[in-house]
Design a protein around this motif. Structure first.
Motif, PDB file in Angstrom:
ATOM      1  N   LEU A   1       0.843  -0.931  -0.086  1.00 43.21           N
ATOM      2  CA  LEU A   1       0.088   0.036   0.017  1.00 43.21           C
ATOM      3  C   LEU A   1       1.054   1.362  -0.018  1.00 43.21           C
ATOM      4  CD1 LEU A   1      -2.665  -1.086   2.657  1.00 43.21           C
ATOM      5  CD2 LEU A   1      -2.540  -1.409   0.021  1.00 43.21           C
ATOM      6  N   LEU A   2       0.405   2.297  -0.795  1.00 40.07           N
ATOM      7  CA  LEU A   2       1.418   3.499  -0.687  1.00 40.07           C
ATOM      8  C   LEU A   2       1.325   3.990   0.642  1.00 40.07           C
ATOM      9  CD1 LEU A   2       2.623   5.168  -3.088  1.00 40.07           C
ATOM     10  CD2 LEU A   2       0.446   6.537  -3.062  1.00 40.07           C
ATOM     11  N   LYS A   3       2.718   4.358   0.940  1.00 43.06           N
ATOM     12  CA  LYS A   3       3.229   4.888   2.205  1.00 43.06           C
ATOM     13  C   LYS A   3       3.509   6.330   2.223  1.00 43.06           C
ATOM     14  CE  LYS A   3       6.793   3.226   4.192  1.00 43.06           C
ATOM     15  NZ  LYS A   3       7.897   2.323   5.133  1.00 43.06           N
ATOM     16  N   SER A   4       4.234   6.580   1.179  1.00 43.98           N
ATOM     17  CA  SER A   4       4.459   8.101   0.986  1.00 43.98           C
ATOM     18  C   SER A   4       4.657   8.567  -0.303  1.00 43.98           C
ATOM     19  CB  SER A   4       5.624   8.421   2.011  1.00 43.98           C
ATOM     20  OG  SER A   4       6.887   7.943   1.473  1.00 43.98           O
ATOM     21  N   VAL A   5       4.824   9.793  -0.875  1.00 42.47           N
ATOM     22  CA  VAL A   5       4.915  10.236  -1.997  1.00 42.47           C
ATOM     23  C   VAL A   5       5.442  11.744  -1.936  1.00 42.47           C
ATOM     24  CG1 VAL A   5       3.750  11.086  -4.076  1.00 42.47           C
ATOM     25  CG2 VAL A   5       2.748   9.238  -2.758  1.00 42.47           C
ATOM     26  N   SER A   6       6.532  11.850  -2.567  1.00 48.51           N
ATOM     27  CA  SER A   6       7.208  13.152  -2.623  1.00 48.51           C
ATOM     28  C   SER A   6       7.092  13.591  -4.325  1.00 48.51           C
ATOM     29  CB  SER A   6       8.718  12.989  -2.262  1.00 48.51           C
ATOM     30  OG  SER A   6       9.393  14.432  -2.360  1.00 48.51           O
TER      31      SER A   6
ATOM     32  N   GLY B   1       8.060  24.162  -8.749  1.00 47.47           N
ATOM     33  CA  GLY B   1       8.979  24.589  -7.795  1.00 47.47           C
ATOM     34  C   GLY B   1       8.675  24.144  -6.205  1.00 47.47           C
ATOM     35  N   ASP B   2       7.398  23.649  -6.250  1.00 45.39           N
ATOM     36  CA  ASP B   2       7.046  23.470  -4.621  1.00 45.39           C
ATOM     37  C   ASP B   2       6.882  21.765  -4.702  1.00 45.39           C
ATOM     38  OD1 ASP B   2       6.257  26.024  -4.120  1.00 45.39           O
ATOM     39  OD2 ASP B   2       4.356  25.812  -5.084  1.00 45.39           O
ATOM     40  N   VAL B   3       7.576  21.691  -3.311  1.00 43.59           N
ATOM     41  CA  VAL B   3       7.559  20.023  -3.255  1.00 43.59           C
ATOM     42  C   VAL B   3       6.498  19.613  -2.298  1.00 43.59           C
ATOM     43  CG1 VAL B   3       9.100  18.228  -2.063  1.00 43.59           C
ATOM     44  CG2 VAL B   3      10.145  19.827  -3.578  1.00 43.59           C
ATOM     45  N   TRP B   4       5.628  18.622  -2.780  1.00 48.11           N
ATOM     46  CA  TRP B   4       4.552  18.129  -1.905  1.00 48.11           C
ATOM     47  C   TRP B   4       4.836  16.998  -1.294  1.00 48.11           C
ATOM     48  CZ3 TRP B   4       0.090  20.444  -0.191  1.00 48.11           C
ATOM     49  CH2 TRP B   4      -0.372  21.768  -0.491  1.00 48.11           C
ATOM     50  N   GLN B   5       4.784  16.566   0.046  1.00 52.81           N
ATOM     51  CA  GLN B   5       4.914  15.550   0.598  1.00 52.81           C
ATOM     52  C   GLN B   5       3.603  14.730   1.007  1.00 52.81           C
ATOM     53  OE1 GLN B   5       8.015  13.843   0.928  1.00 52.81           O
ATOM     54  NE2 GLN B   5       6.752  11.863   1.962  1.00 52.81           N
ATOM     55  N   VAL B   6       3.196  13.362   0.737  1.00 56.60           N
ATOM     56  CA  VAL B   6       2.165  13.052   1.240  1.00 56.60           C
ATOM     57  C   VAL B   6       2.578  11.660   2.108  1.00 56.60           C
ATOM     58  CG1 VAL B   6      -0.020  11.991   0.276  1.00 56.60           C
ATOM     59  CG2 VAL B   6       1.009  13.625  -0.996  1.00 56.60           C
ATOM     60  N   ASN B   7       1.947  11.690   3.257  1.00 56.28           N
ATOM     61  CA  ASN B   7       2.328  10.411   4.277  1.00 56.28           C
ATOM     62  C   ASN B   7       0.736   9.905   4.605  1.00 56.28           C
ATOM     63  OD1 ASN B   7       4.828  10.771   4.557  1.00 56.28           O
ATOM     64  ND2 ASN B   7       4.558  12.649   5.560  1.00 56.28           N
ATOM     65  N   TYR B   8       0.773   8.527   4.173  1.00 52.52           N
ATOM     66  CA  TYR B   8      -0.531   7.875   4.424  1.00 52.52           C
ATOM     67  C   TYR B   8      -0.501   7.208   5.985  1.00 52.52           C
ATOM     68  CZ  TYR B   8      -1.431   8.216  -0.346  1.00 52.52           C
ATOM     69  OH  TYR B   8      -1.755   8.977  -1.646  1.00 52.52           O
ATOM     70  N   GLN B   9      -1.456   7.668   6.876  1.00 53.95           N
ATOM     71  CA  GLN B   9      -1.517   7.158   8.315  1.00 53.95           C
ATOM     72  C   GLN B   9      -2.401   6.000   8.443  1.00 53.95           C
ATOM     73  OE1 GLN B   9      -2.407  11.079   9.567  1.00 53.95           O
ATOM     74  NE2 GLN B   9      -0.163  11.633   9.615  1.00 53.95           N
ATOM     75  N   GLY B  10      -3.266   5.521   7.420  1.00 56.88           N
ATOM     76  CA  GLY B  10      -3.995   4.418   7.862  1.00 56.88           C
ATOM     77  C   GLY B  10      -4.844   4.087   6.569  1.00 56.88           C
ATOM     78  N   TYR B  11      -5.419   2.824   6.410  1.00 57.41           N
ATOM     79  CA  TYR B  11      -6.305   2.444   5.272  1.00 57.41           C
ATOM     80  C   TYR B  11      -7.470   1.628   6.002  1.00 57.41           C
ATOM     81  CZ  TYR B  11      -2.890   3.141   1.564  1.00 57.41           C
ATOM     82  OH  TYR B  11      -1.836   3.799   0.780  1.00 57.41           O
TER      83      TYR B  11
ATOM     84  N   ARG C   1      -6.920   7.914   6.286  1.00 62.57           N
ATOM     85  CA  ARG C   1      -6.292   9.119   6.708  1.00 62.57           C
ATOM     86  C   ARG C   1      -5.035   9.583   6.027  1.00 62.57           C
ATOM     87  NH1 ARG C   1      -3.700   8.292  12.187  1.00 62.57           N
ATOM     88  NH2 ARG C   1      -3.943   6.103  11.787  1.00 62.57           N
ATOM     89  N   LEU C   2      -4.657  10.592   5.623  1.00 64.02           N
ATOM     90  CA  LEU C   2      -3.472  11.227   4.952  1.00 64.02           C
ATOM     91  C   LEU C   2      -3.132  12.508   5.338  1.00 64.02           C
ATOM     92  CD1 LEU C   2      -3.873  11.733   1.144  1.00 64.02           C
ATOM     93  CD2 LEU C   2      -5.549  10.931   2.386  1.00 64.02           C
ATOM     94  N   GLU C   3      -2.049  13.049   5.215  1.00 70.08           N
ATOM     95  CA  GLU C   3      -1.397  14.496   5.475  1.00 70.08           C
ATOM     96  C   GLU C   3      -0.589  14.871   4.334  1.00 70.08           C
ATOM     97  OE1 GLU C   3      -0.418  15.773   9.367  1.00 70.08           O
ATOM     98  OE2 GLU C   3       1.559  15.870   8.596  1.00 70.08           O
ATOM     99  N   LEU C   4      -0.817  15.891   3.771  1.00 68.85           N
ATOM    100  CA  LEU C   4      -0.153  16.738   2.901  1.00 68.85           C
ATOM    101  C   LEU C   4       0.705  17.816   3.468  1.00 68.85           C
ATOM    102  CD1 LEU C   4      -2.883  15.512   1.497  1.00 68.85           C
ATOM    103  CD2 LEU C   4      -2.164  16.504  -0.641  1.00 68.85           C
TER     104      LEU C   4
END
Length: 205
Positions: A154-159, A164-174, A185-188
């Motif tokens: 399952l996807l855990k993180s994306v960068s 010019g902007d870096v978005w970081q996505v963290n998956y905290q639950g499925y 639950r996810l946080e960008l």
């Protein structure tokens, strides 16, 4: 004219959620070059009709937004996003279709653009990467090449870098009650800006 004034009035109670099946990300990582991930990726790419609702938080130095949200995907390039106040009244309604983007504010005024990210920023001062979010919200990396999987593939993180902007996505639950399992639950993060999404439930077709 900006439509962001209502956001400052939304209390934290607006982000309360109903119970759902949560799976914490397991330790370890999975490789993207495996049949398990490729099969899951294909399964998610075929998921064109779905909807979810839950809580939305936008946290920045000078702005904090708490709202309920409703996302309905009709096709890969056709979706609707609603942001609601605690009483359930629509405060922002966004329709995205090929070659047509329409935003309606809480006074019923309509705005049109060919760029939903820019339109929302101009009217609310929020930076929301909608074009990527339609992939990230279901657990796909989209065009991002830099991503990690957990031990269950399952996807855990994306960068991802955009303009010019870096978005970081963290998956905290499925939510494992859905087939396929979908994020709940996810946080960008982008610089000092954070977007937190908590999904109450999913409906898929």
């Amino acid at each position: 004219m900006k439509i962001s004034s209502f956001f400052r009035l939304l209390p934290l109670s607006a982000v309360l959620m109903t119970a759902c099946t949560i799976t914490q990300p397991p330790t370890g990582t999975g490789s993207a070059n495996t049949p398990q991930w490729q099969a899951r990726e294909q399964q998610l790419q075929k998921l064109e009709h779905y909807q979810t609702r839950g809580s939305f938080a936008y946290l920045a130095d000078k702005k904090k937004v708490y709202a309920r949200f409703f996302w309905q995907q009709y096709s890969p390039d056709n979706y609707k996003l609603l942001l609601l106040n605690p009483l359930g009244t629509t405060e922002l309604e966004l329709f995205v279709k090929p070659n047509m983007i329409q935003l309606t504010d809480n006074e019923g005024k309509k705005y049109f653009s060919d760029d939903p990210d820019t339109l929302i920023h101009q009217l609310t001062d929020m930076d929301i990467p909608l074009d990527n979010l339609k992939n990230w919200i279901i657990g796909l990396p989209g065009n991002a090449k830099n991503f990690q999987l957990d031990a269950n593939y399952l996807l855990k993180s994306v960068s991802d870098r955009k303009n010019g902007d870096v978005w970081q996505v963290n998956y905290q639950g499925y939510d494992t009650s859905t087939i396929p399992a979908l994020p709940n639950r996810l946080e960008l993060t982008q610089g000092k800006n954070r977007i937190k999404l908590k999904m109450d439930n999913w409906t898929t077709q």
